[in-house]
Design an enzyme around this catalytic site. Structure first.
Site, PDB file in Angstrom:
ATOM      1  CE  LYS A   1      28.411  -6.404 -49.799  1.00  0.00           C
ATOM      2  NZ  LYS A   1      29.335  -5.821 -50.780  1.00  0.00           N
TER       3      LYS A   1
ATOM      4  CE  LYS B   1      34.865  -4.697 -48.091  1.00  0.00           C
ATOM      5  NZ  LYS B   1      34.726  -4.694 -49.598  1.00  0.00           N
TER       6      LYS B   1
ATOM      7  CD  GLU C   1      40.644 -13.273 -43.729  1.00  0.00           C
ATOM      8  OE1 GLU C   1      41.438 -13.549 -44.973  1.00  0.00           O
ATOM      9  OE2 GLU C   1      39.585 -13.703 -43.968  1.00  0.00           O
TER      10      GLU C   1
ATOM     11  CB  SER D   1      31.412   5.826 -48.154  1.00  0.00           C
ATOM     12  OG  SER D   1      30.782   4.642 -47.611  1.00  0.00           O
TER      13      SER D   1
ATOM     14  CE1 TYR E   1      35.079   7.235 -51.915  1.00  0.00           C
ATOM     15  CE2 TYR E   1      35.301   6.991 -49.635  1.00  0.00           C
ATOM     16  CZ  TYR E   1      35.044   6.285 -50.981  1.00  0.00           C
ATOM     17  OH  TYR E   1      34.844   5.323 -51.118  1.00  0.00           O
TER      18      TYR E   1
ATOM     19  CE  LYS F   1      35.905  -1.053 -48.055  1.00  0.00           C
ATOM     20  NZ  LYS F   1      35.896  -1.465 -49.168  1.00  0.00           N
TER      21      LYS F   1
ATOM     22  NE  ARG G   1      27.601  -2.294 -48.536  1.00  0.00           N
ATOM     23  CZ  ARG G   1      27.444  -3.205 -47.317  1.00  0.00           C
ATOM     24  NH1 ARG G   1      26.474  -3.379 -46.988  1.00  0.00           N
ATOM     25  NH2 ARG G   1      28.554  -3.969 -47.176  1.00  0.00           N
TER      26      ARG G   1
HETATM   27  C1  PBG Z   1      32.748  -3.729 -52.299  1.00  0.00           C
HETATM   28  C2  PBG Z   1      33.389  -2.760 -51.742  1.00  0.00           C
HETATM   29  C3  PBG Z   1      32.659  -1.618 -50.749  1.00  0.00           C
HETATM   30  C4  PBG Z   1      33.927  -0.635 -50.561  1.00  0.00           C
HETATM   31  C5  PBG Z   1      34.630  -0.862 -51.485  1.00  0.00           C
HETATM   32  N1  PBG Z   1      34.458  -1.930 -52.248  1.00  0.00           N
HETATM   33  C6  PBG Z   1      31.639  -2.139 -50.015  1.00  0.00           C
HETATM   34  C7  PBG Z   1      31.181  -3.353 -49.608  1.00  0.00           C
HETATM   35  O1  PBG Z   1      31.825  -4.215 -49.198  1.00  0.00           O
HETATM   36  O2  PBG Z   1      29.908  -3.222 -49.584  1.00  0.00           O
HETATM   37  C8  PBG Z   1      33.349   0.422 -49.546  1.00  0.00           C
HETATM   38  C9  PBG Z   1      34.040   1.528 -49.621  1.00  0.00           C
HETATM   39  C10 PBG Z   1      33.386   2.789 -48.826  1.00  0.00           C
HETATM   40  O3  PBG Z   1      32.530   2.445 -48.166  1.00  0.00           O
HETATM   41  O4  PBG Z   1      33.998   3.787 -49.240  1.00  0.00           O
HETATM   42  N2  PBG Z   1      33.809  -4.682 -52.970  1.00  0.00           N
END
Ligand code: PBG
Length: 338
Positions: free
Chosen positions: A229, A205, A245, A286, A325, A260, A215
């Site tokens: 992050k 990720k 990983e 998203s 989505y 991701k 968010r």
């Molecule tokens: C956080 C999490 C995130 C998403 C899924 N789980 C965002 C982040 O790491 O801040 C993002 C999913 C998306 O953007 O559709 N645990």
């Protein structure tokens, strides 16, 4: 004999366009296929009744109260989508530094899982293991002396995963990127006889700007718009690190892994599939959803075509499935094309 001036060897013996010239033939030579079996639909849930509010930055995606969610799931099940992934929106005053709400058995996620399992026992339910919907700072773990503390966070994540498994979810999906969490969660689940609860780990990720609208959807950016992050999520420059990983998570007991975001990281999906031998899923996040949706709303691209093209690109790169989505729309399109 007619001579051509092209010095390209086989021209015109080989004409690549011959196979492409008719619809039936294009169908015959398709190398990759998208099916409803490939789809996982992420869903946003919120407390209350009769609520279905559109997320501003993700037109067409809603935060639903559990009763409304069940209505939506009727369609999901009828279309044959195998699984959904749940993400809760939490009111500000229920958040704290350690995400206490994540551990309560009556929290929104657990309540919703029980409801879904009662109504639709065969639908796969995936719960996100991470603290960001519940922490007042929006990080995925607990913050001590300004840093996200790995080992203390892992202990809380184990409890969160156990709480979700006890509520009846089929898959726990750690999306926090703490070290050692897959093994710790696997052990905790097994000790409590949840040996059949699967772990789908967000193994690779990236610290990505494409999570922005998410968010917004879960309300985890209420304090800082661009929460950083990068001390736990990966740098976009790296690819070998993703393989490390994934291999680590496999050795710790992951059943499936996620890469991701999706489209900017197709090379990572390709490598994971080739090198790691484990089911791999792409998360079309998203920001990817919003870009495609908003560009099509402005008339710049064709929504259905762009949606399908993005999904098939995941399959071509080697993904076994996609969290998207668009899943409902895709499933409808696949159905109507048969
Ligand atoms: C956080 C999490 C995130 C998403 C899924 N789980 C965002 C982040 O790491 O801040 C993002 C999913 C998306 O953007 O559709 N645990």
């Amino acid at each position: 004999m007619k001579k051509n001036n092209y010095n390209t060897g086989s021209f015109p013996l080989t004409r690549m366009r011959r196979n492409r010239s008719k619809g039936f033939s294009r169908r015959l030579i398709k190398e990759n296929h998208l099916s409803v079996d490939d789809l996982i639909l992420p869903l946003f849930i919120t407390k209350g009744k009769n609520i279905s509010e559109e997320i501003k930055s993700m037109p067409g995606v809603f935060r639903s109260s559990p009763d409304q969610l069940l209505k939506l799931l009727e369609e999901v099940v009828a279309l044959g989508i195998p699984a959904v992934a749940l993400f809760p929106h939490t009111e500000k005053d229920l958040k704290d530094n350690s995400g206490t709400l994540a551990l309560r058995e009556d929290n929104l996620v657990c309540q919703t899982v029980r409801l879904i399992k009662k109504e639709f026992p065969k639908l796969g339910v995936i719960c996100d293991v991470a603290l960001d919907p519940y922490t007042d700072h929006g990080h995925d773990g607990i913050v001590i002396d300004g840093e996200v503390d790995n080992d203390r966070t892992v202990e809380i994540l184990c409890k969160q995963a156990l709480n979700q498994a006890a509520a009846g979810c089929d898959i726990v999906a750690p999306s926090d990127m703490m070290d050692g969490r897959v093994l710790a969660i696997r052990k905790r689940l097994d000790e409590n006889e949840f040996t059949n609860t699967q772990i789908m780990s967000y193994a690779a990720k990236y610290a990505s700007s494409f999570y922005g609208p998410f968010r917004d959807a879960v309300g985890s950016n209420s304090h800082k718009m661009n929460i950083d992050k990068s001390s736990y999520q990966m740098s976009p420059e790296n690819s070998d690190e993703a393989i490390r990983e994934v291999n680590l998570d496999i050795s710790e007991g992951a059943d499936m892994v996620i890469v991701k975001p999706g489209m900017p990281y197709l090379d990572i999906i390709y490598r994971v599939k080739k090198e790691c031998n484990i089911p791999v899923f792409a998360y079309q996040v998203s920001g990817e959803y919003s870009m495609i949706t908003l560009a099509s709303k402005n008339g710049y691209i064709d929504l259905n075509k762009a949606m399908m093209e993005s999904l098939i690109s995941f399959k071509r790169s080697g993904a076994d499935g996609v969290l998207s989505y668009f899943s409902i729309e895709i499933a409808k399109l696949l159905k109507s094309n048969i």
